[in-house]
Design an enzyme around this catalytic site. Structure first.
Site, PDB file in Angstrom:
ATOM      1  N   HIS A 273       0.830  -1.203   0.000  1.00  0.00           N
ATOM      2  CA  HIS A 273       0.000   0.000   0.000  1.00  0.00           C
ATOM      3  C   HIS A 273       0.867   1.257   0.000  1.00  0.00           C
ATOM      4  O   HIS A 273       1.947   1.265   0.592  1.00  0.00           O
ATOM      5  CB  HIS A 273      -0.911   0.036   1.238  1.00  0.00           C
ATOM      6  CG  HIS A 273      -1.926  -1.069   1.241  1.00  0.00           C
ATOM      7  ND1 HIS A 273      -2.293  -1.741   2.383  1.00  0.00           N
ATOM      8  CD2 HIS A 273      -2.625  -1.638   0.232  1.00  0.00           C
ATOM      9  CE1 HIS A 273      -3.202  -2.663   2.081  1.00  0.00           C
ATOM     10  NE2 HIS A 273      -3.422  -2.625   0.789  1.00  0.00           N
ATOM     11  N   LEU A 292      -1.284   1.751  21.298  1.00  0.00           N
ATOM     12  CA  LEU A 292      -2.691   1.352  21.395  1.00  0.00           C
ATOM     13  C   LEU A 292      -2.936   0.562  22.672  1.00  0.00           C
ATOM     14  O   LEU A 292      -3.946   0.737  23.356  1.00  0.00           O
ATOM     15  CB  LEU A 292      -3.080   0.513  20.164  1.00  0.00           C
ATOM     16  CG  LEU A 292      -3.323   1.311  18.883  1.00  0.00           C
ATOM     17  CD1 LEU A 292      -3.318   0.403  17.659  1.00  0.00           C
ATOM     18  CD2 LEU A 292      -4.658   2.078  18.958  1.00  0.00           C
ATOM     19  N   ALA A 295      -2.994   2.743  25.590  1.00  0.00           N
ATOM     20  CA  ALA A 295      -4.201   3.581  25.642  1.00  0.00           C
ATOM     21  C   ALA A 295      -5.439   2.778  26.019  1.00  0.00           C
ATOM     22  O   ALA A 295      -6.528   3.331  26.131  1.00  0.00           O
ATOM     23  CB  ALA A 295      -4.410   4.269  24.298  1.00  0.00           C
ATOM     24  N   GLY A 296      -5.279   1.456  26.144  1.00  0.00           N
ATOM     25  CA  GLY A 296      -6.405   0.669  26.630  1.00  0.00           C
ATOM     26  C   GLY A 296      -7.043  -0.267  25.625  1.00  0.00           C
ATOM     27  O   GLY A 296      -8.010  -0.963  25.946  1.00  0.00           O
ATOM     28  N   ALA A 297      -6.510  -0.324  24.416  1.00  0.00           N
ATOM     29  CA  ALA A 297      -7.054  -1.279  23.451  1.00  0.00           C
ATOM     30  C   ALA A 297      -6.542  -2.675  23.790  1.00  0.00           C
ATOM     31  O   ALA A 297      -5.510  -2.823  24.436  1.00  0.00           O
ATOM     32  CB  ALA A 297      -6.631  -0.894  22.039  1.00  0.00           C
ATOM     33  N   PRO A 300      -3.197  -7.974  20.658  1.00  0.00           N
ATOM     34  CA  PRO A 300      -2.598  -9.306  20.791  1.00  0.00           C
ATOM     35  C   PRO A 300      -1.081  -9.229  20.569  1.00  0.00           C
ATOM     36  O   PRO A 300      -0.545  -8.172  20.245  1.00  0.00           O
ATOM     37  CB  PRO A 300      -3.266 -10.107  19.679  1.00  0.00           C
ATOM     38  CG  PRO A 300      -3.634  -9.086  18.652  1.00  0.00           C
ATOM     39  CD  PRO A 300      -3.913  -7.814  19.389  1.00  0.00           C
TER      40      PRO A 300
END
Lengths: 608, 418
Positions: A273, A292, A295-297, A300
Site C-alpha cells: 500500500h 494502542l 491507551a487501553g485497546a 494481541p
C-alpha cells in the site's frame, strides 16, 4: 465526522462509471438481505443516457443511466451515497462534484493512485460540509444486512459464509480492502458477526480515518465492540490512541497493526500500500501496537493471536449480558448466473454459432491457427491470408502469388463495365462508400463477372469426363449454352488478351501441372476455328488455372476440389478483386465532386 | 505509486525553474550532476561556471548527514572536484547501517556564508506544516527547540499574517525577503505536487535567499498531471537498495502494468519463500514468519494484485528460481497465500503459478520444496483443486487450505520439520 449510522436497509446509492459486476454484486447482496428496494438508484456514465438491465433476485430491473452527476442527483434525491468507480485520473474531480451535491452525504472512491493533493481538497471540503469520504484506494465497506459498497466482501458464497446478510455486533475498520474481507470471515467465526465494516484504503491520506469510524461506531448502539486492523506507516493510529486516552471510546477495541516485519528490511521499503512505508520509529507497527495497548485497546502479541483476542473480548461481552443473541435467518438462494454456472461446470449451454477459420480470443488473433505475428514476421501477403481464411491451410507461395495476381488483374476494368457504372451513378447520387460499393457488387452475376466459376465447372466436367474439345463445345451448343470463359468483345485470335498471356506464363513457369489450362487452350483452338473473337478470356484462364492449382498443389482431396468449385470460391475472388476498383471509382467521383447523373433523353429510344 | 524522494539536483532544478515561472524569483543557484557516465570535458562545456568558481562536491544519494560523514568537499577548483569524485565514485560506504556504493554526486559553487536558515514544508492530511529556524545547518537537531512551525490548513493561502510567527525574530528587511521566498517555495510545492521540501540550510547571498542544501519528495500519484513540469525525472531507490537482477526484472514488469507486482529478495539462502496476494495480507504473512522466529529463513517479500496469467507466470518463475537456487537437502517451503479475495479469480491466478511449477519440476524436487496454499474468494475451489493436482502430477508435497482455515496457518505448516 463522528455521528453514527451511514447506511440503512433503505440507503440508495448513485454509481459513477458503469461497471456491471460490482453493481450486480450490490443487488445480489440486497436480495440476500431481503431489501425491498435495490441499493443502486441510478448509474452515471458520462456521455451516456438510458437504462441498464440488471438482476434483482430472479427478476430483471432497469436502472436509469444519467450522463451527469447533477442530473442523477436531481432524478434520485433520496440517494445519498456516491460510489465512484472512476479512474485515478478523474476520480478526484467527479468526487468533488458529488460532494458538492446537497443530496450526497457519503462518497466512496475505489481508484488507487489519486494524487494526495486532490484527496486533501476532498477531505477539507467534506470536513467543512459534514460529509464522509471513504477511500481512495479501497474496496469500500458494508453494513451487514443493509448496504454494501461495490465489490466489498466478494462472492455471494463468502457473504453467506460470513453471515453478512444480517447484522452482528462488531464494528470493524481496516486499511486493507483484501484483509477486510478476511476479517469478516475471522470475526464471523468467533463472534456473532459484523455490524459494519469499512476499509479506509491504503493511501497516505485516507478520506476518513480509522479513528473517524471507531468514534462513529461508538455512537451506534448495535455495535458492542470494535476491531481495528492498522498498518505500519503514517500516524493515523495515533488519533485513535488519543481518542482512547481521552475516554471518547467506551466500547472494547481490539486492535492489531501489521508490518512488524519492516525491521527485517535494512533500507527503506515501500510495501503493497502507498501508505505502508517503513518510516520513523513512530510509524512502525511495534510503536503503534504499543501505544494502542497503553491507551487501553486489546492488542494481541501477533496477528495469529488476533482471532483469539477478538473471541475473548466478545465472550466477555456475552458473559456480561451485553450481547443480545441474534435470531438466525436463512437467506434466500441467489439464482446463479449462467456464465459462472458454466465456468464451474454445473450447466452446459449449446452455442449458436460455429466458426472454424479464425479466433480472436487469445493473445493475438489467429487465421486458421496461424497467429498474426507469424503472418507478419514471415512476410505473408494477401494471397496467403486468403489461403488461410478461405482454404484453411497455408498454400505454397506460388499458389498464393497466383491468387494475388488474379486479384490484381481483376481489380478493375474501367468505368464502363456495368458494375463500375452502377458504383459511379450511386456515388454521384451522394450515397456513402458502402452503398456505392455494394451497388456495383450487386451487379456481379451470370452476365457480369460470374463466368469464372462457370468456366471452371464446365472445363472440369468436360476434362474429367474425357470429352474432346469438339465434343465439349458441340454438346454445349446443343444445350444452347455459350461456353463460359470463351469469347471477348474486342480481343481476337491475332490480338490476345494480355492478362491471359500473363497468367499462362506464370502458371507454365510455376505450376507443377497445367492440364486444365492446356485443355482450355485446346478448346480455344477449336472455337477460334469457328469465329475469330472466340478467344480464351480472362475468366476462362483464371477458371482453368485455378483447377490446376487445386489439383496440382496436392493439398486438396477430390471432394474438396468439387466443393470449392461448387460453392462459388472463384466468384469470391472476383468480388474481392473488383471491390478494390469499385472503391476507387467511388472515391474518384467524390474527389471530382461529380453531380447527380441523369441519363440523356437522346440516348433513350422512346417507343410504344 | 506513493511518495518518492528525489535527488537534491532535481529538487533544486525544479525549484529554480518553477520559482521563476510562478513568482518570478530568479534563484542564482547552479548545480551539476556527476555519475559514472559523465564526460567531464562535455560537462565543463555545458556548465562553464565550473571552471570559474570555487566548488562544493557532495554525494546526491538520498541520504543525509553528509557533512558529518566527511563526504562533503568544500572550496575546490574543478580539477580538485573531479579528483574528489573519482576517488569516491563506486566506493562502498555505510550510512546508518545501510551499505551501498556512491554513484551520484552534485557539484555547486562554493558559497561562503554566515547565516544558515532552516525551512521545511510537509504535506499533512489536513494541511501543511511549515517550519523555519534561524539556526539551520548540521546542528539542526541539537537546535530543534529553536525551530518555529505553523500549520496551514488545506485551501488557506500562505499570507504574510500566516508567516509572521515564523519570522518574527528577524530584522524586518530580511524577514520580508525570507517571507517572500517562503511564499514562492510554497507555491512551487503546491503546483508541482511535492509532499515534502526541506532546505537545511539556506542562506542569503546579496540579500536574496539561496538554498545550499535541499531535500524533496514528490507524490508519484500526481505524475500524470506533472509530466511537463517535472521533466526528465528519476526516482532513485533508497540508499543501500541495490537491486538484484530478479528484483529489477519484476520492478520493470510492475512499471509496465496496472497490476501490482512486488518482489524483494531478503535472503537468497532462505528456506521460506512467499508468493502472497494483496498489500495487506503480504505484510501479515511476512510478519507471521518473523513472529514464529524464522525471520532469517525468509527468502523474499512478495505482493501481487490483479496480474494476468502471463504476468503471474513471470513473477512465479522468478520466485521459484530463487527458492530453488541453493538446494542443500533440507526442506524448503513456498507459501502461496492470500486473504479471501473480493474479486480476483483465484483459479485464473493459480494457472500462471501452475505453469511455472510445471516448468521447474526437477529444480523443485532437487530443492526439496514443499508448497503450502491458502486462498479464498471467487472460484477458489477450482484453484485449490488445480494446485492439489499439480502437486500429485509433479510429485511435490502440496497442502491446500481454503477460507475455513486461519489465513496464516500455512506459515506454521511451512516451518514444521524445517
Amino acid at each position: 465526522m463522528a455521528t453514527g449510522q451511514l447506511f440503512s436497509r433503505t440507503t440508495q446509492a448513485l454509481f459513477y462509471n458503469y461497471k456491471q459486476l460490482p453493481i450486480q454484486r450490490m443487488l445480489d447482496f440486497d436480495f440476500l438481505c431481503g431489501r425491498e428496494t435495490p441499493s443502486v438508484a441510478g448509474i452515471i456514465n458520462p456521455g451516456a443516457e438510458g437504462f441498464q438491465k440488471l438482476f434483482f433476485g430472479q427478476e430483471e430491473i432497469a436502472i436509469p443511466v444519467h450522463s451527469t452527476i447533477e442530473a442523477a442527483c436531481a432524478a434520485h434525491p433520496t440517494a445519498d451515497v456516491f460510489i465512484n468507480f472512476a479512474s485515478f485520473r478523474s476520480a478526484a474531480a467527479s468526487s468533488m462534484s458529488a460532494l458538492k451535491q446537497p443530496t450526497i452525504r457519503v462518497v466512496a472512491i475505489i481508484a488507487e493512485g489519486v494524487p494526495e493533493s486532490d484527496t486533501k481538497q476532498l477531505i477539507a471540503y467534506a470536513r467543512s460540509n459534514n460529509k464522509v469520504v471513504i477511500g481512495p484506494a479501497t474496496v469500500g465497506g458494508i453494513q451487514a444486512g443493509a448496504f454494501k459498497i461495490g465489490d466489498t466482501a466478494g462472492t455471494i458464497d463468502n457473504i453467506v459464509q460470513c453471515k453478512l446478510y444480517r447484522p452482528g455486533s462488531v464494528g470493524f475498520v481496516s486499511k486493507s480492502g483484501g484483509m477486510s474481507n478476511e476479517m469478516y470471515n475471522t470475526i464471523a467465526r468467533v463472534t456473532d458477526g459484523i455490524y459494519e465494516g469499512i476499509a479506509i484504503g491504503g493511501d497516505v491520506f485516507p478520506g476518513s480515518t480509522l479513528s473517524d469510524h471507531i468514534l462513529r461506531f461508538n455512537n451506534i448502539p448495535q455495535v458492542k465492540m470494535m476491531v481495528v486492523l492498522g498498518e505500519l506507516g503514517g500516524r493515523d493510529e495515533y488519533s485513535l490512541v488519543e481518542a482512547l486516552k481521552q475516554g471518547k471510546v467506551n466500547k472494547p477495541v481490539v486492535a492489531w497493526v501489521s508490518g512488524t516485519c519492516a525491521r527485517l528490511f535494512k533500507s527503506e521499503v515501500q510495501f503493497g500500500h502507498a501508505g505502508a512505508k517503513s518510516g520513523g520509529e513512530m510509524e512502525s507497527a511495534q510503536a503503534k501496537n504499543q501505544a494502542l495497548k497503553e491507551a487501553g485497546a486489546v492488542v494481541p502479541t501477533s496477528y495469529e493471536a488476533f482471532e483469539a483476542a477478538i473471541k475473548e473480548t466478545f465472550d466477555k461481552l456475552v458473559e456480561e449480558g451485553k450481547i443480545t443473541p441474534i435470531k438466525e435467518v436463512k437467506p434466500p438462494q441467489i439464482p446463479e448466473d449462467l456464465n459462472s454456472a458454466i465456468k464451474s461446470g454445473k450447466v452446459r449451454a449449446p452455442t449458436h454459432i460455429i466458426s472454424t477459420i479464425s479466433d480472436d480470443r487469445g493473445e493475438e488473433p489467429c487465421y486458421a491457427g496461424v497467429p498474426m505475428s507469424s503472418i507478419v514476421e514471415q512476410g505473408f501477403g494477401v494471397g496467403d491470408v486468403i489461403s488461410l481464411l478461405w482454404f484453411k491451410r497455408s498454400l505454397p507461395r506460388y499458389c498464393t502469388k497466383f491468387i494475388e495476381i488474379c486479384v490484381m488483374l481483376c481489380a478493375d476494368h474501367g468505368p464502363c463495365v456495368s458494375g463500375a457504372h452502377n458504383t459511379i451513378v450511386t456515388a454521384r447520387a451522394g450515397k456513402d462508400l458502402v452503398s456505392s460499393l455494394v451497388s456495383g457488387l450487386l451487379t456481379i452475376g451470370p452476365r457480369f463477372g460470374g463466368a469464372i466459376d462457370d468456366a471452371a465447372r464446365y472445363f472440369k466436367d468436360a476434362y474429367d469426363r474425357g470429352l474432346t474439345p469438339y465434343e465439349f463445345v458441340e454438346s454445349m451448343k446443343k444445350k444452347g449454352i455459350r461456353v463460359p470463359g470463351i469469347g471477348h468483345r474486342i480481343k481476337r485470335g491475332d490480338n490476345r488478351d494480355k492478362r491471359v498471356e500473363l497468367l499462362q506464363l506464370f502458371a507454365r513457369t510455376n505450376f507443377p501441372s497445367v492440364k486444365y489450362m492446356e485443355y482450355a487452350v485446346q478448346v480455344e483452338t477449336y472455337t477460334l476455328s469457328k469465329a475469330n473473337n472466340l478467344v480464351l478470356n480472362v475468366d476462362g484462364a483464371i477458371g482453368s488455372l485455378f483447377l490446376d492449382l487445386l489439383a496440382g498443389s496436392g493439398m486438396f482431396t477430390k471432394q474438396e476440389i468439387d466443393e470449392i468449385v461448387e460453392i462459388g470460391y472463384l466468384n469470391g475472388l472476383f468480388v474481392l478483386a473488383r471491390s478494390i476498383g469499385l472503391i476507387g471509382h467511388t472515391f474518384d467521383q467524390k474527389r471530382l465532386k461529380q453531380p447527380l447523373y441523369r441519363h440523356p433523353w437522346e440516348d433513350v429510344l422512346y417507343t410504344k | 505509486m506513493a511518495r518518492k524522494k528525489i535527488r537534491e539536483y532535481d529538487s533544486k532544478r525544479l525549484l529554480k525553474e518553477h520559482l521563476k515561472r510562478l513568482v518570478h524569483i530568479d534563484l542564482p543557484i547552479c548545480s551539476a550532476q556527476v555519475t559514472e557516465s559523465t564526460d567531464f570535458t562535455e560537462l565543463l562545456e555545458k556548465e562553464s561556471w565550473l571552471s570559474q568558481r570555487r566548488l562544493v562536491v557532495k554525494p546526491d544519494m538520498l541520504f543525509g548527514k553528509r557533512g558529518k560523514s566527511g563526504l562533503v568537499a568544500l572550496n575546490l577548483d574543478f580539477a580538485g572536484a573531479v579528483e574528489f569524485i573519482k576517488k569516491r565514485l563506486g566506493q562502498e560506504i555505510e550510512i546508518e547501517g545501510c551499505k551501498g556504493p556512491i554513484t551520484t554526486f552534485i557539484i555547486e559553487p562554493f558559497i561562503p556564508h554566515k547565516e544558515e536558515y532552516y525551512l521545511a514544508i510537509s504535506s499533512e492530511r489536513l494541511g501543511f506544516n511549515i517550519s523555519f529556524s534561524e539556526c539551520g545547518g548540521i546542528e539542526i537537531e541539537e537546535n530543534w527547540d529553536k525551530v518555529n512551525s505553523i500549520f496551514l490548513p488545506t485551501k488557506s493561502p500562505l499570507t504574510d499574517e500566516a508567516i509572521a510567527p515564523l519570522i518574527a525574530d528577524l530584522p524586518s528587511e530580511i524577514g520580508k525577503k525570507i517571507g517572500n521566498f517562503m511564499k514562492g517555495v510554497f507555491a512551487v510545492f503546491q503546483d508541482l505536487d511535492f509532499s515534502f521540501i526541506e532546505m537545511n540550510p539556506f542562506t542569503l547571498v546579496d540579500g536574496e535567499a539561496y538554498p545550499l542544501d535541499m531535500r524533496g519528495e514528490l507524490d508519484e500519484n500526481a505524475a500524470f498531471k506533472n509530466e511537463d513540469k517535472w521533466g526528465n525525472l528519476e526516482f532513485p531507490l533508497p540508499f543501500g537498495r541495490v537491486l538484484s537482477p530478479e528484483e529489477s526484472f519484476i520492478l520493470d514488469l510492475n512499471d509496465k502494468t496496472s497490476a501490482s507486482l512486488k518482489f524483494t529478495l531478503l535472503n537468497p539462502k532462505g528456506r521460506i519463500w512467499n508468493m502472497i496476494a494483496g498489500g495487506g495480507a503480504s505484510l501479515i504473512y511476512t510478519d507471521t514468519v518473523g513472529d514464529l522466529g524464522c525471520a532469517t529463513e525468509l527468502g523474499n517479500y512478495t505482493e501481487y494484485g490483479g496480474p494476468s496469467e502471463e504476468e503471474m507466470l513471470k513473477l512465479a518463475r522468478v520466485i521459484l528460481d530463487c527458492a530453488t537456487a541453493n538446494p542443500d537437502g533440507r526442506k524448503r517451503s513456498i507459501l502461496i497465500g492470500g486473504n479471501i479475495a473480493n474479486l480476483t479469480d483465484v483459479g485464473a491466478t493459480f494457472d500462471g503459478i501452475i505453469r511455472a511449477l510445471k516448468e521447474k519440476k526437477s529444480e523443485l524436487k532437487e530443492a526439496n520444496i514443499h508448497i503450502y496454499v491458502r486462498r479464498g474468494g471467487p472460484n477458489y475451489l477450482t484453484g485449490l483443486a488445480k494446485m492439489q493436482a499439480v502437486g500429485e502430477e509433479l510429485g511435490i508435497p502440496v497442502e491446500v487450505y481454503g477460507p475455513e482455515a486461519v489465513m496464516t496457518g500455512i506459515c506454521n505448516r511451512a516451518i514444521e520439520g524445517m
